[in-house]
Design an enzyme around this catalytic site. Structure first.
Site, PDB file in Angstrom:
ATOM      1  N   LYS A 197       0.824  -1.215   0.000  1.00  0.00           N
ATOM      2  CA  LYS A 197       0.000   0.000   0.000  1.00  0.00           C
ATOM      3  C   LYS A 197       0.861   1.269   0.000  1.00  0.00           C
ATOM      4  O   LYS A 197       2.077   1.206   0.090  1.00  0.00           O
ATOM      5  CB  LYS A 197      -0.951  -0.042   1.207  1.00  0.00           C
ATOM      6  CG  LYS A 197      -1.878  -1.280   1.193  1.00  0.00           C
ATOM      7  CD  LYS A 197      -2.991  -1.171   0.186  1.00  0.00           C
ATOM      8  CE  LYS A 197      -3.643  -2.438  -0.274  1.00  0.00           C
ATOM      9  NZ  LYS A 197      -4.301  -3.322   0.610  1.00  0.00           N
TER      10      LYS A 197
HETATM   11  C1  LIG Z   1      -5.444  -4.424   0.879  1.00  0.00           C
HETATM   12  C2  LIG Z   1      -6.898  -4.246   0.924  1.00  0.00           C
HETATM   13  C3  LIG Z   1      -7.661  -4.590   2.060  1.00  0.00           C
HETATM   14  C4  LIG Z   1      -7.091  -5.355   3.206  1.00  0.00           C
HETATM   15  O1  LIG Z   1      -6.060  -4.720   3.872  1.00  0.00           O
HETATM   16  P1  LIG Z   1      -5.258  -5.491   5.008  1.00  0.00           P
HETATM   17  O2  LIG Z   1      -4.541  -4.384   5.725  1.00  0.00           O
HETATM   18  O3  LIG Z   1      -4.324  -6.425   4.306  1.00  0.00           O
HETATM   19  O4  LIG Z   1      -6.217  -6.192   5.878  1.00  0.00           O
HETATM   20  C5  LIG Z   1      -9.002  -4.261   2.079  1.00  0.00           C
HETATM   21  N1  LIG Z   1      -9.590  -3.667   1.026  1.00  0.00           N
HETATM   22  C6  LIG Z   1      -8.907  -3.360  -0.096  1.00  0.00           C
HETATM   23  C7  LIG Z   1      -9.622  -2.678  -1.225  1.00  0.00           C
HETATM   24  C8  LIG Z   1      -7.549  -3.660  -0.191  1.00  0.00           C
HETATM   25  O5  LIG Z   1      -6.884  -3.388  -1.316  1.00  0.00           O
END
Ligand SMILES: *Cc1c(COP(=O)(O)O)cnc(C)c1O
Length: 399
Positions: A197
């Site tokens: 991210k």
């Molecule tokens: C990455 C992601 C998540 C989950 O995030 P985590 O921190 O790994 O639990 C949820 N929604 C979207 C759209 C994502 O891309």
């Protein structure tokens, strides 16, 4: 047309080393902070989590920011705080990561999908309104790739039917809508700091909101359901008992993670600017290929630039999306797929009986989307390697 799916081979790959998709940028500042945290021996939830929450809260412009150990955990908690229970319906997009829908099921609710808009690829407000029933409690928009959803329309629908709005902001830290950060709009928003991210803490997440009651409830559920003061129980003041007021979860962030987050947040704007440069470079390079480049930015919004996705015009190619992915791997370019639409996964197909044609636009995108390397860490050489490879592969399959 003959599909020559497996035929691609590269005599000499564009790169010698493999370009990993979504590899995070980790700098000395956060490395030193993690070491300091280790030496302090306060490696659980402590002062650094507090600082990271406060810094993040200021950045988003929300009243509260509550750190958790993932976005998935955060989404689970906000749905519980919003009162979702057995049979309640939550409307969301199928063009998202499975976690968005899974957490609705964790909370006892039922995910109800509404198809996306063709240009923005975000949930379509008209489709949302069609899906509302007496059981609907929450609208859960996802700001897909970092592009803000049409929040005016979504908030209007929510008001009309007395629904809560919870944003999945996993892609949308820097996103703004009509002058406000998207994470400060609606009832609650949840962010992800997973390794790929825009801000990474290894694993981690954050909830932003303005309602003090929700904030209290979520704080308690984050750590075993212990009453609020339990957070201070390892201070040096005096021994404190904890009292359990709800069967809570183990979703707290640690100071090790926050040590990364504090410094990552300081670079969030300069990294965004770097990705904007790459965005324009990609758009310019790909606009004449058999692909759809991302839609223009909507007026008075700011895209968080989390993912750069192309929609392949597979009718003009002698292969499918996976053929292109595999060919790019042979050029040593790592890619991603965001996403195989949730309604097409076996669990959702079997449990809810979803078919491809139930969400035609999402299904269409799901078959054609490909995400290119787009980290602020990329050098100009890396960016050119991606461009050369994409052109080479698409030209090969266009013949
Ligand atoms: C990455 C992601 C998540 C989950 O995030 P985590 O921190 O790994 O639990 C949820 N929604 C979207 C759209 C994502 O891309």
């Amino acid at each position: 047309m003959i599909k020559k799916n497996a035929a691609y081979s590269s005599k000499k790959p564009v790169r010698d080393d493999f370009l990993i998709f979504g590899s995070p940028q980790i700098m000395d500042d956060e490395i030193e902070e993690v070491v300091k945290t280790l030496r302090s021996c306060w490696i659980g939830t402590g002062p650094k989590v507090g600082k990271f929450e406060e810094d993040f809260r200021k950045y988003i412009g929300s009243k509260y920011a509550l750190a958790v150990n993932s976005c998935t955990a955060g989404l689970h908690l906000v749905l519980l705080a919003a009162g979702i229970k057995n049979g309640d319906e939550v409307i969301t997009t199928p063009m998202t990561f499975c976690a968005t829908a899974n957490v609705i099921i964790h909370s006892g609710g039922k995910p109800v999908f509404a198809d996306i808009e063709k240009g923005s690829l975000n949930i379509d407000p008209f489709e949302i309104e069609k899906k509302i029933t007496e059981k609907t409690k929450v609208i859960l928009p996802v700001h897909y790739t970092g592009r803000p959803c049409n929040m005016d329309s979504i908030l209007k629908i929510a008001k009309k039917y007395s629904l809560k709005v919870i944003s999945d902001c996993a892609h949308a830290i820097e996103a703004e809508y009509h002058g406000k950060k998207v994470g400060s709009i609606g009832d609650m928003s949840v962010f992800s700091f997973y390794v790929t991210k825009n801000l990474v803490t290894g694993e981690g997440g954050m909830i932003t909101l303005s309602d003090p009651q929700y904030a209290d409830d979520i704080r308690i559920l984050t750590l075993h359901g212990m009453s609020k003061d339990a957070w201070k129980r390892y201070s040096d003041e005096e021994y404190k008992h904890y009292f359990v007021v709800a069967p809570g979860y183990k979703y707290n962030m640690t100071d090790m993670q926050a040590s990364l987050g504090i410094h990552q947040l300081k670079r969030i704007e300069s990294n965004w600017k770097r990705r904007l440069e790459i965005w324009y470079r990609y758009n310019q390079a790909f606009k004449t290929l058999p692909v759809m480049i991302p839609a223009e930015f909507e007026e008075n919004t700011r895209h968080a630039l989390h993912l750069y996705t192309l929609i392949l015009d597979i009718d003009k190619l002698q292969t499918d999306r996976d053929g292109v992915l595999n060919a790019l791997y042979k050029e040593n370019i790592g890619t991603g797929v965001h996403f195989i639409a949730v309604h097409l996964h076996p669990y959702y197909k079997e449990k809810f009986g979803y078919k491809k044609e139930d969400f035609p636009i999402s299904s269409y995108i799901s078959d054609r989307t490909i995400s290119l390397p787009f980290s602020a860490k990329l050098s100009d050489r890396d960016v050119e390697d991606v461009i050369i490879s994409v052109k080479r592969v698409l030209e090969y399959y266009s013949r």
